[in-house]
Design a protein around this motif. Structure first.
Motif, PDB file in Angstrom:
ATOM      1  N   UNK A   1       0.864  -1.183   0.000  1.00  0.00           N
ATOM      2  CA  UNK A   1       0.000   0.000   0.000  1.00  0.00           C
ATOM      3  C   UNK A   1       0.902   1.234   0.000  1.00  0.00           C
ATOM      4  N   UNK A   2       0.695   2.101  -0.991  1.00  0.00           N
ATOM      5  CA  UNK A   2       1.419   3.376  -1.054  1.00  0.00           C
ATOM      6  C   UNK A   2       0.535   4.436  -0.400  1.00  0.00           C
ATOM      7  N   UNK A   3       1.055   5.058   0.643  1.00  0.00           N
ATOM      8  CA  UNK A   3       0.299   6.070   1.379  1.00  0.00           C
ATOM      9  C   UNK A   3       0.964   7.428   1.147  1.00  0.00           C
ATOM     10  N   UNK A   4       0.220   8.332   0.553  1.00  0.00           N
ATOM     11  CA  UNK A   4       0.700   9.688   0.314  1.00  0.00           C
ATOM     12  C   UNK A   4       0.266  10.561   1.482  1.00  0.00           C
ATOM     13  N   UNK A   5       1.240  11.054   2.239  1.00  0.00           N
ATOM     14  CA  UNK A   5       0.972  11.941   3.361  1.00  0.00           C
ATOM     15  C   UNK A   5       1.260  13.377   2.953  1.00  0.00           C
ATOM     16  N   UNK A   6       0.911  14.299   3.816  1.00  0.00           N
ATOM     17  CA  UNK A   6       1.145  15.703   3.501  1.00  0.00           C
ATOM     18  C   UNK A   6       2.624  16.018   3.358  1.00  0.00           C
ATOM     19  N   UNK A   7       3.473  15.282   4.104  1.00  0.00           N
ATOM     20  CA  UNK A   7       4.900  15.577   4.061  1.00  0.00           C
ATOM     21  C   UNK A   7       5.766  14.325   3.941  1.00  0.00           C
ATOM     22  N   UNK A   8       5.185  13.232   3.475  1.00  0.00           N
ATOM     23  CA  UNK A   8       5.971  12.013   3.362  1.00  0.00           C
ATOM     24  C   UNK A   8       5.258  11.022   2.444  1.00  0.00           C
TER      25      UNK A   8
END
Length: 1174
Positions: free
Chosen positions: A365-372
């Motif tokens: 699972x690729x998780x796109x965070x606000x800063x990572x």
């Protein structure tokens, strides 16, 4: 090739100016035939262009993944696109409109990408070229885009709108189809309210003719594309955020705003088959669970061997206020809640197959965070994360300063990598990084490059920037040197800054000796040595320095008049507005009236410090509070490993420290540098002397001290007599009164003559405090008072460039009193005009444009250095420029840079024998003598102009006014094309280069206007035509100003698209194929084409052809490597298509043979049986 003459100025002789550019002027003189510098750099050697962008995409908004090419795309709120493949494969693109990217869709394994923007436009990007470009654009005029869906191996793009309608676009021609699904036909006729925007579109995995449409209000419609009507409608009370199919196409799952997940059977629209609340508390009485936060996205992925995975974002209960963002993974009966460090923007589940009608087999699972960006391994227990292969931690703590070193020693990167590999975290997934598409570039640029970033938390990161890549090598935490405050009550004296007391303000690194010197915002300097061995330091060596400017209010002089101080008051005054005796240098005494005195802003740790291999603390220097006034922040810094010296300066003056002996050698106020005498002597001077302007505000003997408190030169054996304190005070008062009268009457000459005849001497003396229990001296306190200013400290040093005065005038007392040391340069030159031998020197530049020289007297050898300290002598002002001094350098008579001497690196923890093998200090004074002619060029660049001065005559040879309306932010003397030049970046966005030594303009491009202080703080040039800056808080933009690099850029860049065979479609089996139980295909061309659907309304959307076709041709036409690569790709594609055709033919033959066999068996089985026996 143009020839430029070095001219010697002879008394009484003048000559015509030399041939030079119109903007550069040459000093008249008599040319010498043997003084000829042939400049090889020309304008055609320079061109400016962007190369690569590193770091985490700033303000991400959307994400997409190509499961065949294994390429990840991230869109941002500023219209940027970042594409990632394997480690080192990155690409940056930008939409011209700058609108936020709301959704991305790959044309899987086609080398194309569709982006939907917040300005209701969609764009088709060609990824088959190294620099992607837009092929087509479509701008909607009447409807707002809310959702897009592109089925696998389809050329028809479904677009949902805010009005609830669905339009269909042909992605090949980017034209609208006449087929439109109107919202009022999709919902029930009895519905009286608008269903809201379209929030989901997807086709049934097993039937391409069925389209599932989700409306925001909670209505889901299964639309039959052929019959153009709704088959089923599914109603739920809560708003829908996302929908996910089961791969068999019989069920789908919806996520809702109340934190529930509803599972629906497609043939049972009356009610959900299942309703669950993943994070809701289940009441015992069977009532409905308490509502939770919305589930913003759900994905439903199946596996052959076990239970399906359901990945959920959101849905936490409302009583978890303050809890970090979580991703929930439900697999069978287990539910794992994974906390993230930052808010979640989007996530994608990576699966083995691109076909939606097959078992998905999710693996990550690729998780796109606000800063990572986090990638989670679904195949291992505990769901560990993969170790990131991209440089996404640049912003781990905000970047406060940056330095760039191209073509540095080759052994540095392996050395830093070896010590940095010991710092890697454990517990990562053991599998390979799943985003592995693309290929590296084929460029020939193979010289080592290192980027150093300083951060707000006091950390320093070393990055390998070779070959247009970026990889972290080593991280140094400077905050380990200091004590950490455990609570609010124990907060250190960090009144200089409100937060981030360990932030790096400026740094200096010597690649040859590997010496590192760091200055922080809390007025501290740390000197580091590089060692490959671990060591435990019992006591951190500390040197405290007392720097103070004690000068009160002054009267504004008449224009051109003498600067006159006011009457002083008591020296014990703690207010910066109250006047004090000027330039009083004495051993500091704790003031009982001041709230803080002799206290540093940070407390150095007292416990033993375990230092791992890498950079280890050699010495800590701290400026202390003086009579309630905090120390001024350090604005400039330099290290010379050959001399063993560190020099730093601020608005109070400069200090020179011997980091070998751990002693303070010299401490001077800025005004004292103007006196051409030994620093232990004060010579009266005038701030308006011709050729030697002064920043001093009073006579130098006004601040002379008694023999007890006076600074004593280490090489001096006696002290000179001086007046007592009372006599000094009385003399100062009388002279202040006299200067006032002279200033008011306009008669300055008697005062100037009186000042020029007065001398007094001063000696330097160091005081040491030893540590108890017989330990070696660890705290060495120099309590010296010099100039104290009223200017408040800034958060970061380079921001001073925008708060200080830009005028070069010296008629303002206020401006003179705030003169700050802005730059240093160690060199071996001629301190005086009459010198015939070069000797070690220190050039000092100030914010008022003055360049002064300090001569260094070094012992002849390293052994004598321990016994005989260094002595100094000021040589007065070398030259004056407009604006603050930014950079200084020294060239020889042939125009080659004379770098500061350095010491080869040796391991400080190695044995003495190994040290001696490597350690060779250069002689302090070269024995070679020179003729009485200019043999060196001093290159000086300020915020407004550049000058070249001949040495030792100190005559201006060339001068160039860089800018009149703006000012230079960064200037460096760099090497490119085998020669040297000055590279400048101005606040108006212009990047310029000037030849050396003639200062001919070679490049002037309006590149980037200053829009953020971050750019000014981080912009830096390097050798070989390289430069960089922080374009956002999370991204580094690298640029080149070299024509050669621009020409080879296409070959150096990485490739995103590589020919990969599309995986085989899932086998439907014989009976499913025979009886129609498998996936149903749809002839979309026949359904959506112009023949059947008609033409769309022209006013609905406007087609805009993109420049991608032309750019693709240009990019492909550059270089033989590009031609060969393109031919190889074409051959691979042709071979791939032929291979696919052959495989399909073989599959059809096998299927036909199987069918024939089954038919024959059935015939044999039933041929002899009667009809009633069947």
């Amino acid at each position: 090739m143009k020839k430029f003459n070095i001219r010697k100025v002879l008394d009484g002789l003048t000559a015509a100016s030399s041939s030079s550019s119109s903007s550069a002027t040459a000093q008249p003189g008599t040319p010498r035939e043997n003084d000829v510098v042939q400049e090889t750099l020309q304008s055609e050697h320079f061109q400016l262009c962007k190369t690569v962008r590193h770091g985490f995409p700033y303000q991400p908004s959307s994400m997409a993944f190509d499961p065949v090419q294994k390429i990840l795309a991230v869109g941002t709120q500023t219209g940027a696109l970042r594409l990632f493949g394997r480690a080192g494969v990155e690409c940056y693109c930008q939409h011209e409109s700058g609108a936020a990217v709301i959704q991305l869709q790959f044309l899987i394994n086609e080398g194309a990408l569709v982006s939907a923007l917040a300005d209701d436009s969609i764009h088709l990007w060609n990824l088959r070229q190294k620099i992607p470009a837009i092929l087509h654009s479509l701008k909607f005029n009447r409807e707002r885009i809310t959702y897009c869906h592109l089925p696998f191996q389809s050329k028809w793009l479904y677009i949902g709108s805010e009005r609830g309608n669905i339009h269909i676009v042909n992605v090949e021609s980017f034209t609208l189809s006449g087929y439109v699904i109107m919202w009022n036909k999709a919902i029930e006729l009895s519905t009286k309210t608008h269903p809201g925007p379209v929030v989901h579109i997807s086709d049934n995995p097993m039937d391409e003719g069925k389209l599932l449409i989700g409306f925001e209000c909670g209505v889901v419609v299964l639309w039959d594309l052929k019959s153009k009507k709704a088959d089923y409608r599914y109603n739920y009370d809560e708003a829908i955020h996302s929908v996910a199919w089961h791969h068999e196409g019989k069920q789908f799952v919806c996520s809702h705003s109340d934190g529930t997940l509803t599972t629906w059977n497609i043939r049972a629209p009356a009610k959900p088959a299942q309703i669950i609340t993943p994070h809701g508390k289940q009441p015992k009485d069977g009532k409905k669970p308490e509502p939770c936060k919305p589930i913003l996205k759900v994905e439903y992925k199946t596996t052959r061997a076990g239970d399906p995975f359901m990945v959920v974002f959101g849905g936490l209960s409302y009583d978890t206020v303050g809890r970090r963002a979580c991703l929930t993974v439900m697999h069978g009966k287990s539910t794992a809640v994974l906390e993230m460090d930052y808010p979640i923007v989007d996530f994608l589940t990576l699966c083995e197959t691109p076909y939606p009608n097959d078992f998905q087999e999710p693996y990550a699972v690729v998780v796109l965070l606000e800063k990572d960006l986090v990638v989670i391994d679904l195949g291992q227990i505990g769901y560990p994360i993969f170790e990131s292969q991209y440089p996404l931690t640049i912003h781990e703590s905000p970047v406060t300063c940056c330095e760039y070193f191209a073509d540095c020693p080759a052994e540095l990167i392996p050395a830093l990598y070896s010590v940095g590999s010991l710092q890697k975290r454990q517990g990562y997934s053991k599998k390979e990084w799943p985003i592995s598409g693309g290929n590296w570039g084929q460029g020939t640029q193979n010289y080592p490059e290192i980027i150093i970033t300083g951060h707000a938390d006091g950390s320093i990161k070393f990055w390998d920037a070779s070959a247009l890549m970026l990889q972290v090598l080593y991280k140094l935490k400077t905050a380990k040197v200091f004590e950490r405050a455990r609570g609010k009550e124990e907060k250190p004296n960090t009144d200089i800054v409100d937060e981030d007391p360990f932030a790096i303000q400026t740094l200096f690194w010597c690649p040859e000796s590997r010496m590192l010197c760091v200055a922080g915002v809390s007025a501290h300097v740390i000197i580091y040595r590089f060692s490959k061995q671990e060591v435990t330091t019992d006591v951190v060596q500390l040197l405290e320095v007392r720097m103070q400017c004690e000068f009160g209010e002054v009267d504004s002089p008449d224009p051109g008049g003498e600067q006159t101080p006011t009457l002083p008051t008591s020296a014990a005054s703690s207010s910066p507005q109250e006047a004090e005796p000027p330039n009083q240098l004495s051993a500091g005494i704790n003031s009982s009236e001041g709230p803080r005195d002799n206290i540093p802003c940070l407390q150095v740790r007292s416990s033993p410090l375990k230092q791992s291999p890498g950079y280890q603390v050699e010495l800590v220097v701290q400026l202390v509070w003086v009579s309630g006034e905090p120390p001024q922040q350090i604005t400039s810094l330099a290290v010379n490993s050959s001399f063993g010296l560190v020099v730093f300066g601020n608005s109070n003056g400069l200090a020179v420290v011997d980091y070998v002996q751990k002693t303070l050698l010299l401490h001077m106020g800025t005004s004292e540098l103007y006196s051409p005498s030994d620093p232990c002597q004060r010579q009266p001077h005038s701030p308006r002397k011709p050729r030697q302007p002064s920043g001093g505000l009073c006579d130098s003997n006004d601040g002379s001290n008694n023999s007890e408190d006076r600074c004593k030169s280490p090489t001096s054996g006696s002290t000179s007599p001086c007046n007592s304190d009372d006599e000094r005070k009385q003399n100062f008062i009388e002279k202040a009164k006299m200067s006032r009268k002279i200033s008011s009457s306009g008669e300055q000459k008697p005062e100037l003559e009186e000042r020029s005849q007065r001398w007094s001497t001063r000696t330097c003396k160091s005081r040491f405090c030893s540590v108890k229990n017989g330990k070696m001296a660890a705290r060495m306190t120099q309590k010296l008072k010099v100039l104290k200013t009223n200017s408040g400290p800034n958060r970061y040093g380079k921001d001073n460039a925008f708060t200080r005065s830009r005028s070069s005038s010296v008629t303002s007392i206020d401006r003179e009193s705030r003169e700050v040391i802005s730059s240093f340069y160690f060199c071996e030159s001629f301190p005086k005009k009459s010198d015939s031998l070069v000797s070690p020197c220190l050039l000092v530049g100030t914010t008022q444009g003055s360049v002064m020289m300090v001569a260094l007297c070094l012992p002849p050898g390293s052994e004598q250095k321990v016994l005989q300290p260094v002595s100094f002598a000021t040589c007065g002002t070398l030259v004056r420029l407009k604006g603050g001094i930014l950079t200084m350098a020294l060239l020889d008579a042939g125009g080659t840079l004379l770098p500061p001497s350095d010491e080869p690196w040796y391991d400080p923890n190695a044995s003495d024998e190994e040290k001696e093998k490597v350690r060779r200090r250069r002689p302090a004074t070269p024995p070679s003598s020179q003729e009485s002619q200019d043999t060196q060029f001093a290159v000086l660049c300020s915020e407004k102009q550049a000058k070249v001065v001949g040495m030792p005559s100190q005559t201006r040879i060339y001068k160039h006014n860089i800018t009149e309306t703006s000012f230079v932010l960064r200037a460096d003397v760099v090497q490119t094309g085998g020669a040297y030049c000055i590279a400048c970046f101005c606040a108006n966005g212009h990047i310029m280069t000037l030849s050396l030594p003639s200062l001919r303009p070679l490049l002037d491009v309006n590149y980037l206007p200053l829009t953020d202080m971050r750019i000014a703080r981080t912009f830096c040039f390097s050798n070989l035509g390289q430069a960089l800056y922080l374009t956002s808080p999370t991204e580094i933009q690298r640029i080149t100003y070299s024509q050669e690099t621009c020409d080879n850029l296409q070959e150096m860049l990485s490739e995103l698209f590589t020919p990969v065979e599309t995986p085989e479609a899932p086998n439907r089996g014989f009976f499913k194929g025979l009886f129609g139980g498998g996936a149903q295909s749809l002839d979309r061309e026949d359904l959506f084409g112009e023949t059947t659907a008609g033409k769309a309304s022209r006013s609905l959307a406007q087609h805009i052809p993109g420049p991608g076709g032309m750019e693709g041709m240009k990019g492909a036409a550059s270089g033989v490597v590009g031609d060969l690569a393109r031919a190889r790709v074409a051959l691979d594609e042709r071979g791939q298509k032929l291979g696919e055709l052959e495989e399909r033919t073989a599959a059809m033959m096998a299927s036909a043979e199987s069918f024939s066999k089954h038919a024959h068996n059935m015939m044999v089985k039933y041929k002899d049986k009667k009809w009633y026996q069947l």
